[in-house]
Design a protein around this motif. Sequence first.
Motif, PDB file in Angstrom:
ATOM      1  N   GLY A   1       0.835  -1.200   0.000  1.00  0.00           N
ATOM      2  CA  GLY A   1       0.000   0.000   0.000  1.00  0.00           C
ATOM      3  C   GLY A   1       0.866   1.244   0.000  1.00  0.00           C
ATOM      4  N   PRO A   2       0.267   2.406   0.089  1.00  0.00           N
ATOM      5  CA  PRO A   2       1.020   3.664   0.044  1.00  0.00           C
ATOM      6  C   PRO A   2       2.141   3.752   1.085  1.00  0.00           C
ATOM      7  CG  PRO A   2      -1.318   4.103  -0.175  1.00  0.00           C
ATOM      8  CD  PRO A   2      -1.188   2.641   0.149  1.00  0.00           C
TER       9      PRO A   2
ATOM     10  N   LEU B   1       9.529  -0.379  -1.067  1.00  0.00           N
ATOM     11  CA  LEU B   1       9.570  -0.890  -2.446  1.00  0.00           C
ATOM     12  C   LEU B   1      10.706  -0.231  -3.230  1.00  0.00           C
ATOM     13  CD1 LEU B   1       5.747  -0.945  -3.190  1.00  0.00           C
ATOM     14  CD2 LEU B   1       7.272  -2.943  -3.276  1.00  0.00           C
ATOM     15  N   ALA B   2      10.853   1.085  -3.094  1.00  0.00           N
ATOM     16  CA  ALA B   2      11.909   1.793  -3.825  1.00  0.00           C
ATOM     17  C   ALA B   2      13.290   1.317  -3.386  1.00  0.00           C
ATOM     18  CB  ALA B   2      11.772   3.296  -3.613  1.00  0.00           C
TER      19      ALA B   2
ATOM     20  N   GLN C   1       7.999   5.962  -9.248  1.00  0.00           N
ATOM     21  CA  GLN C   1       7.422   4.803  -9.926  1.00  0.00           C
ATOM     22  C   GLN C   1       6.425   4.076  -9.022  1.00  0.00           C
ATOM     23  OE1 GLN C   1      10.288   1.797 -11.048  1.00  0.00           O
ATOM     24  NE2 GLN C   1       8.697   0.275 -11.347  1.00  0.00           N
ATOM     25  N   TRP C   2       6.838   3.782  -7.790  1.00  0.00           N
ATOM     26  CA  TRP C   2       5.973   3.009  -6.891  1.00  0.00           C
ATOM     27  C   TRP C   2       4.796   3.825  -6.390  1.00  0.00           C
ATOM     28  CZ3 TRP C   2       5.693  -1.728  -7.641  1.00  0.00           C
ATOM     29  CH2 TRP C   2       6.799  -2.445  -8.090  1.00  0.00           C
ATOM     30  N   GLU C   3       4.962   5.118  -6.208  1.00  0.00           N
ATOM     31  CA  GLU C   3       3.815   5.964  -5.855  1.00  0.00           C
ATOM     32  C   GLU C   3       2.760   5.882  -6.955  1.00  0.00           C
ATOM     33  OE1 GLU C   3       5.555   9.838  -5.344  1.00  0.00           O
ATOM     34  OE2 GLU C   3       6.149   9.422  -3.270  1.00  0.00           O
ATOM     35  N   GLN C   4       3.200   5.981  -8.203  1.00  0.00           N
ATOM     36  CA  GLN C   4       2.280   5.929  -9.340  1.00  0.00           C
ATOM     37  C   GLN C   4       1.628   4.550  -9.470  1.00  0.00           C
ATOM     38  OE1 GLN C   4       4.724   7.107 -12.655  1.00  0.00           O
ATOM     39  NE2 GLN C   4       4.845   9.232 -11.969  1.00  0.00           N
ATOM     40  N   GLN C   5       2.429   3.496  -9.328  1.00  0.00           N
ATOM     41  CA  GLN C   5       1.889   2.142  -9.478  1.00  0.00           C
ATOM     42  C   GLN C   5       0.824   1.839  -8.423  1.00  0.00           C
ATOM     43  OE1 GLN C   5       2.505  -0.407 -11.855  1.00  0.00           O
ATOM     44  NE2 GLN C   5       3.242   1.413 -12.905  1.00  0.00           N
ATOM     45  N   ILE C   6       1.089   2.197  -7.197  1.00  0.00           N
ATOM     46  CA  ILE C   6       0.119   1.940  -6.130  1.00  0.00           C
ATOM     47  C   ILE C   6      -1.121   2.809  -6.312  1.00  0.00           C
ATOM     48  CG2 ILE C   6      -0.276   2.208  -3.646  1.00  0.00           C
ATOM     49  CD1 ILE C   6       2.572   1.010  -3.289  1.00  0.00           C
TER      50      ILE C   6
END
Length: 176
Positions: free
Chosen positions: A19-20, A26-27, A58-63
């Motif tokens: 999640g957020p 993740l990064a 990237q991970w902010e956008q994907q989530i």
Amino acid sequence: MQSRVRRGSIGPLKIRQAGPDDVADLATLHVTCWAETYPGLLPAQEIARYDRDLRLRQWEQQIAKGTSRIMIAPGAGFAQIGPQREAALAARGVEEELYALYLLRTAQGAGLGRALFAAAFGPAPGPLSAMVLEGNDRACRFYEATGARLAERRPERIGDALITDLLYLWDTAPAP
């Protein structure tokens, strides 16, 4: 879905949907896994280009998009599966794609990769694809052990380097 995997000195690892609040982990995992996996396979400047700031975005956008299943074992690894990005494969009925499966080197070899993969794949069996950089032998062996077959070799240029991507396909649900 939550599952546990035992790993020696790391202790039990929980796998759960990212999640957020997991963006930073993740990064960091993504950057560290690239640094551990790709030297000698990709140019050093290409590895460095994918830094933590880029991975955070990237991970902010994907989530935020919410179109893929992202499973994380905090501090150890993650997997991401989503809709097929290649129209030709989607037209052949390969509707999903493994976008990423990364584990820190210290977390490999104890079943965590299989557990993350199974958690991300979810309950709906069906065809799946993944791209692997040639020379990433550990990933190739893993995919083959879960029932994938090498379907195609694709040359690609990254900067000045010529690399080969390997397309793997699972015709049915991956083996546990």
